[in-house]
Design an enzyme around this catalytic site. Structure first.
Site, PDB file in Angstrom:
ATOM      1  N   HIS A 162       2.808   3.171  -8.962  1.00  0.00           N
ATOM      2  CA  HIS A 162       2.733   1.722  -9.189  1.00  0.00           C
ATOM      3  C   HIS A 162       4.016   1.222  -9.857  1.00  0.00           C
ATOM      4  O   HIS A 162       4.544   0.163  -9.500  1.00  0.00           O
ATOM      5  CB  HIS A 162       1.529   1.382 -10.058  1.00  0.00           C
ATOM      6  CG  HIS A 162       0.209   1.670  -9.395  1.00  0.00           C
ATOM      7  ND1 HIS A 162      -0.104   1.223  -8.130  1.00  0.00           N
ATOM      8  CD2 HIS A 162      -0.885   2.362  -9.837  1.00  0.00           C
ATOM      9  CE1 HIS A 162      -1.328   1.621  -7.816  1.00  0.00           C
ATOM     10  NE2 HIS A 162      -1.812   2.306  -8.826  1.00  0.00           N
ATOM     11  N   LEU A 201      11.384 -20.385  -2.417  1.00  0.00           N
ATOM     12  CA  LEU A 201      10.315 -19.520  -1.897  1.00  0.00           C
ATOM     13  C   LEU A 201       9.112 -19.644  -2.811  1.00  0.00           C
ATOM     14  O   LEU A 201       9.266 -19.710  -4.037  1.00  0.00           O
ATOM     15  CB  LEU A 201      10.782 -18.060  -1.859  1.00  0.00           C
ATOM     16  CG  LEU A 201       9.719 -17.003  -1.540  1.00  0.00           C
ATOM     17  CD1 LEU A 201       9.384 -17.026  -0.045  1.00  0.00           C
ATOM     18  CD2 LEU A 201      10.174 -15.604  -1.951  1.00  0.00           C
ATOM     19  N   ASP A 220       0.826  -1.206   0.000  1.00  0.00           N
ATOM     20  CA  ASP A 220       0.000   0.000   0.000  1.00  0.00           C
ATOM     21  C   ASP A 220       0.863   1.260   0.000  1.00  0.00           C
ATOM     22  O   ASP A 220       1.954   1.266   0.576  1.00  0.00           O
ATOM     23  CB  ASP A 220      -0.902  -0.016   1.237  1.00  0.00           C
ATOM     24  CG  ASP A 220      -1.991   1.038   1.165  1.00  0.00           C
ATOM     25  OD1 ASP A 220      -2.401   1.408   0.041  1.00  0.00           O
ATOM     26  OD2 ASP A 220      -2.434   1.497   2.229  1.00  0.00           O
TER      27      ASP A 220
END
Length: 273
Positions: free
Chosen positions: A58, A152, A41
């Site tokens: 972004h 991962l 965020d």
């Protein structure tokens, strides 16, 4: 495994992954959160404070994501889930929605080989309806390319909403009950989990949100039932692996009881133990 540095001219601002001199604290074996979920965020606020459009914010967030993935690998985190596009994000302006759709697609296209080299397995959680077919194609290709990796697992939550995930699961279960394949009395947490988007996704241990906001925003509601929440003020484009490690440090200072409790009355000063 030490991931290789990456370079990409379209990551704005450019921030390379520099592995020299950047090491996480020496965590004791088995203490690092197995699954970290992140609400990325603050892109819009980061851009607006610099006189830029939300789109530029972004773009700047792409480098932050790669740096956090690198930091998660270094710390020994095995699952990292990130909120890339929510089912509520469709309410944003058409221009921003179009950009986010294309940006998610292009980030996957640009970064999939790098993530694969790092041993990262990419997965997707979310709804198909309304999602661009080109985005689905890139998600599925990244999943196939990285399917055998085990360093991962990076889950990209695209067109995802926690409530919608539960609604979709309930619909499937209701259909099975109506067809006589499942008895109503057999509905359980285990059965519900089997109908989630990724039934084998482990519960979230650490839930992190950047930008200072303190809410879940409908992210991984079922999976985060007993997560530890850490809210950091850093806006996402400025977020780095050090911020992730700070969140992990806070997590390690928590006492996770999962509903249980231990009776530890305080001893009055000067009293007997």
């Amino acid at each position: 495994m030490t991931p290789k540095a990456y370079t990409h001219k379209d990551a704005v601002p450019y921030r390379p992954v520099d592995w020299t001199g950047l090491y996480p604290p020496a965590y004791e074996k088995g203490t690092v959160p197995h699954h970290v979920a992140i609400v990325m965020d603050g892109n819009g606020r980061w851009a607006n404070r610099r006189g830029l459009t939300r789109v530029e914010g972004h773009k700047a967030g792409e480098a932050a994501l790669l740096d956090v993935v690198a930091g998660a690998i270094q710390a020994g985190v095995k699952h990292l889930s990130v909120y890339a596009f929510s089912t509520e994000n469709w309410s944003r302006s058409p221009d921003e929605v179009r950009f986010l759709m294309g940006f998610n697609r292009d980030v996957l296209h640009r970064r999939r080989d790098q993530l694969n080299e790092w041993g990262v397995r990419v997965r997707w959680a979310g709804r198909r309806p309304r999602l661009w077919s080109s985005v689905i194609k890139e998600l599925q290709y990244a999943e196939q390319l990285t399917a055998d990796n085990d360093v991962l697992t990076l889950t990209m939550c695209v067109n995802y909403g926690g409530r919608v995930e539960l609604v979709d699961a309930m619909k499937q279960i209701a259909e099975e009950v109506a067809a006589g394949r499942v008895r109503p009395s057999a509905v359980s947490e285990k059965l519900i989990r089997r109908h989630l988007y990724l039934p084998d996704m482990p519960d979230v241990d650490l839930f992190v949100r950047s930008s200072g906001e303190q809410r879940t925003s409908n992210f991984l509601l079922w999976e985060s039932a007993y997560a530890e929440f850490v809210f950091l003020d850093t806006l996402w484009p400025d977020f780095s692996r050090q911020d992730l490690w700070e969140a992990i440090d806070r997590y390690l200072g928590r006492n996770r009881r999962f509903g249980g409790a231990v009776d530890t009355p305080h001893v009055a000063r000067g009293g007997n133990a």
